[in-house]
Motif scaffolding. Structure first.
Motif, PDB file in Angstrom:
ATOM      1  N   MET A 345      76.981 -86.965 -69.279  1.00 27.58           N
ATOM      2  CA  MET A 345      76.534 -87.095 -70.662  1.00 27.58           C
ATOM      3  C   MET A 345      75.616 -85.943 -71.044  1.00 27.58           C
ATOM      4  SD  MET A 345      74.834 -90.395 -72.511  1.00 27.58           S
ATOM      5  CE  MET A 345      74.802 -90.514 -74.308  1.00 27.58           C
ATOM      6  N   PHE A 346      74.743 -85.540 -70.134  1.00 25.34           N
ATOM      7  CA  PHE A 346      73.862 -84.389 -70.361  1.00 25.34           C
ATOM      8  C   PHE A 346      74.689 -83.135 -70.634  1.00 25.34           C
ATOM      9  CE2 PHE A 346      72.529 -80.570 -68.030  1.00 25.34           C
ATOM     10  CZ  PHE A 346      71.405 -80.187 -68.761  1.00 25.34           C
ATOM     11  N   ALA A 347      75.678 -82.874 -69.801  1.00 25.55           N
ATOM     12  CA  ALA A 347      76.480 -81.658 -69.938  1.00 25.55           C
ATOM     13  C   ALA A 347      77.317 -81.682 -71.216  1.00 25.55           C
ATOM     14  CB  ALA A 347      77.380 -81.491 -68.719  1.00 25.55           C
ATOM     15  N   PHE A 348      77.920 -82.834 -71.521  1.00 24.29           N
ATOM     16  CA  PHE A 348      78.732 -82.960 -72.729  1.00 24.29           C
ATOM     17  C   PHE A 348      77.861 -82.787 -73.976  1.00 24.29           C
ATOM     18  CE2 PHE A 348      82.427 -85.620 -74.638  1.00 24.29           C
ATOM     19  CZ  PHE A 348      83.183 -84.468 -74.800  1.00 24.29           C
ATOM     20  N   SER A 349      76.641 -83.301 -73.899  1.00 26.83           N
ATOM     21  CA  SER A 349      75.701 -83.150 -75.014  1.00 26.83           C
ATOM     22  C   SER A 349      75.214 -81.709 -75.125  1.00 26.83           C
ATOM     23  CB  SER A 349      74.505 -84.087 -74.815  1.00 26.83           C
ATOM     24  OG  SER A 349      74.915 -85.442 -74.791  1.00 26.83           O
ATOM     25  N   ARG A 350      75.094 -81.035 -73.997  1.00 24.52           N
ATOM     26  CA  ARG A 350      74.680 -79.631 -73.999  1.00 24.52           C
ATOM     27  C   ARG A 350      75.644 -78.782 -74.829  1.00 24.52           C
ATOM     28  NH1 ARG A 350      74.013 -77.257 -68.097  1.00 24.52           N
ATOM     29  NH2 ARG A 350      76.229 -77.769 -68.054  1.00 24.52           N
ATOM     30  N   ASP A 351      76.900 -79.220 -74.872  1.00 24.62           N
ATOM     31  CA  ASP A 351      77.897 -78.527 -75.680  1.00 24.62           C
ATOM     32  C   ASP A 351      78.154 -79.235 -77.004  1.00 24.62           C
ATOM     33  OD1 ASP A 351      78.297 -76.423 -73.879  1.00 24.62           O
ATOM     34  OD2 ASP A 351      79.607 -77.654 -72.652  1.00 24.62           O
ATOM     35  N   ARG A 352      77.202 -80.136 -77.405  1.00 29.99           N
ATOM     36  CA  ARG A 352      77.118 -80.701 -78.758  1.00 29.99           C
ATOM     37  C   ARG A 352      78.239 -81.665 -79.097  1.00 29.99           C
ATOM     38  NH1 ARG A 352      76.125 -74.603 -81.258  1.00 29.99           N
ATOM     39  NH2 ARG A 352      74.373 -74.100 -79.885  1.00 29.99           N
ATOM     40  N   ALA A 353      78.838 -82.287 -78.108  1.00 26.55           N
ATOM     41  CA  ALA A 353      79.976 -83.171 -78.356  1.00 26.55           C
ATOM     42  C   ALA A 353      79.573 -84.623 -78.603  1.00 26.55           C
ATOM     43  CB  ALA A 353      80.952 -83.110 -77.185  1.00 26.55           C
ATOM     44  N   VAL A 354      78.355 -85.002 -78.211  1.00 29.32           N
ATOM     45  CA  VAL A 354      77.930 -86.400 -78.292  1.00 29.32           C
ATOM     46  C   VAL A 354      76.948 -86.565 -79.452  1.00 29.32           C
ATOM     47  CG1 VAL A 354      76.876 -88.323 -77.038  1.00 29.32           C
ATOM     48  CG2 VAL A 354      78.195 -86.589 -75.799  1.00 29.32           C
TER      49      VAL A 354
END
Length: 532
Positions: A345-354
């Motif tokens: 979730m951290f990584a996916f959010s790092r790329d602004r997807a969440v």
């Protein structure tokens, strides 16, 4: 490791240089060695969790053969899938793992769907692990203190263990890495101890013929022999036990940014965790099945099947000891699953997807994405709320969602890697030309199980025939289909305009400056060497 030269300053390690090429700064704390990376996947697979808490699924749908032979078959297929994924993990050792692979090998659209299926699968498998722990813990506390063994009290126990797992994940990664190391040994020694007890203590054991040839169909569908097509469908449903257990090995990829020599160790940790689990799990399942005291009693026990076997085949004291070993192992498993899911979730959010990505991608002073940990804990807890009305069906569907979501996310980048052929740039670990058959087998098997586990689990659960009977309905098609419509609709309406896949955090020089500031802010000396 990061070391400073004699005169001070900041110098990047080979791991960090690879991470820079992928576009990211070293924000998480790289404190795990190869064994610890293996240990987190081995812990999440957790043969003392998945195959015991879901034992009733295979026993009811296929019987002993779905356990003895079904485990080996699924183990072989899962090993092949893990090998296909390991090669890609070696090329892209980043916490984003699967969605990053799909974005780079395909397009942002591939990355978008991979990421969301992975996140949903991670949440579902965390929920299923936690609820399985709650079932075992409730049984144990019931034996100790006469704690009510009902679905309402099990849900309360589930809430408590989820909170404990979240709080343990507030600690720095060196502590969670230590827990995973302890967990790996606990699982291996625990399995051998349980097997030894099940061989020596029970007065009676089932025959070899019973364990390897007996068929059971307690699903409500007709057909109990090998010549019946319906029986093979039921047998396929029983494979959910094994397939659900052997999930979570993508954790080795998600922890890559916290692992030394990640290009090799993440790949090795991934497939070796599966191989070790298949071997130890088969030994454990055979021992449990040989100890079955009464077939009908196990069928009647449903989710408490293993507890019934142990309390009936031996003294209550021995049953309590074995349950305690399993509960501790399952707590390790739940904690590790929260760790892995929060990193995704951290990584996916790092790329602004969440949605709310700025919150979920923040790391605390101990280099842990605290908000993401809390989010995973809450969402996993919420997914098991339906067990308040029907615990067995709710748990079965939770496992189905976990398997389908995770394995779809597992296979999408494999499809892309196969399509890429010899143009694929290898990391430190490679399949060579074997990818040509390994990838095909992996793709075909995931297609089969994805269709199978969306099917009805009982005759009265066929919606076009009987309407929805929520007591036996498989609502996995609703949740998986709903997720697909949500992610697909979101992509078409909005996300395709702004989600461009992994976002570079800066140039190599800017990334080094970020890391130096991070090391200073979090009081991590630049001339410190971290051992793995």
């Amino acid at each position: 490791m990061s070391t400073g030269p004699a005169g001070g300053g900041y110098r990047t390690s080979e791991d960090e240089q690879i991470l820079h090429r992928l576009g990211y700064a070293q924000e998480l704390f790289r404190a795990m060695g190869g064994f610890q990376n293996f240990a987190i996947s081995f812990t999440i697979i957790s043969i003392l969790a998945g195959c015991l808490t879901s034992y009733f699924i295979a026993f009811n749908n296929g019987g002993p053969i779905a356990i003895s032979w079904g485990w080996l078959w699924v183990g072989l297929m899962s090993t092949i899938i893990s090998l296909a994924m390991a090669e890609i993990a070696s090329a892209y050792p980043t916490a984003g793992g699967l969605y990053y692979w799909s974005s780079k090998l395909g397009s942002p659209a591939w990355g978008w769907f991979t990421g969301w299926f992975n996140l949903v699968g991670q949440i579902a498998v965390t929920a299923a692990i936690g609820y399985g722990l709650a079932i075992f813990s409730t049984s144990l506390i019931n034996l100790w203190f006469d704690y009510p063994n009902t679905k309402e009290w099990t849900l309360l126990t589930y809430s408590v263990v989820m909170l404990i797992a979240v709080l343990l994940n507030m600690m720095k990664v060196s502590i969670t890495a230590l827990l995973n190391t302890i967990s790996a040994y606990w699982h291996m020694v625990g399995v051998l101890f349980i097997v030894l007890v099940l061989i020596i203590v029970p007065d009676n054991h089932q025959s070899v013929s019973y364990v390897f040839t007996e068929t059971i169909n307690n699903s409500g569908f007709s057909g109990t022999n090998f010549g019946s097509i319906v029986f093979w469908y039921v047998f396929g449903l029983g494979l959910l036990m094994s397939q659900y257990t052997i999930t979570g090995f993508d954790a080795s990829a998600h922890m890559a940014e916290e692992t030394h020599q990640a290009s090799r160790m993440a790949a090795v940790g991934m497939y070796m965790s599966v191989v070790a689990s298949v071997v130890f799990g088969w030994i454990l399942l055979l021992a449990v099945t040989f100890a079955v005291p009464d077939t009908q009693g196990v069928l009647d026990a449903v989710g408490g099947a293993v507890t019934y076997i142990w309390t009936t085949s031996m003294s209550e004291t021995w049953a309590e000891i074995l349950l305690f070993i399993c509960c501790v192992a399952q707590m390790f498993c739940l904690t590790a699953s929260v760790t892995s899911a929060s990193r995704m979730m951290f990584a996916f959010s790092r790329d602004r997807a969440v949605p709310g990505h700025r919150l979920w991608r923040k790391v605390a002073a101990n280099r842990v994405p605290v908000a993401a940990v809390w989010a995973i804990g809450f969402l996993a807890w919420a997914l098991m709320i339906p067990t308040y009305w029907n615990s067995a069906t709710g748990y079965l569907v939770g496992t189905s969602i976990a398997v389908i979501g995770l394995y779809i996310a597992f296979i999408l980048p494999v499809i892309l890697r196969f399509r890429m052929g010899d143009r694929f740039e290898h990391g430190a670990w490679s399949l060579g030309n074997h990818y040509k058959w390994i990838d095909v087998v992996a793709i075909v098997w995931v297609a089969i199980i994805s269709i199978l586990f969306l099917g009805p689990v009982a005759p009265t659960g066929i919606p076009w025939k009987d309407g929805f009977n929520w007591d036996v309905a498989n609502y996995a098609p609703l949740t998986v289909g709903g997720a697909l419509l949500l992610f697909g609709g979101w992509w078409l309406i909005s996300a395709k305009n702004w989600f461009k896949g992994p976002v570079r955090m800066g140039t190599a020089e800017e990334l080094e400056q970020m890391e130096e500031r991070t090391a200073t802010a979090y009081e991590v000396p630049a001339d410190t060497e971290y051992s793995g």
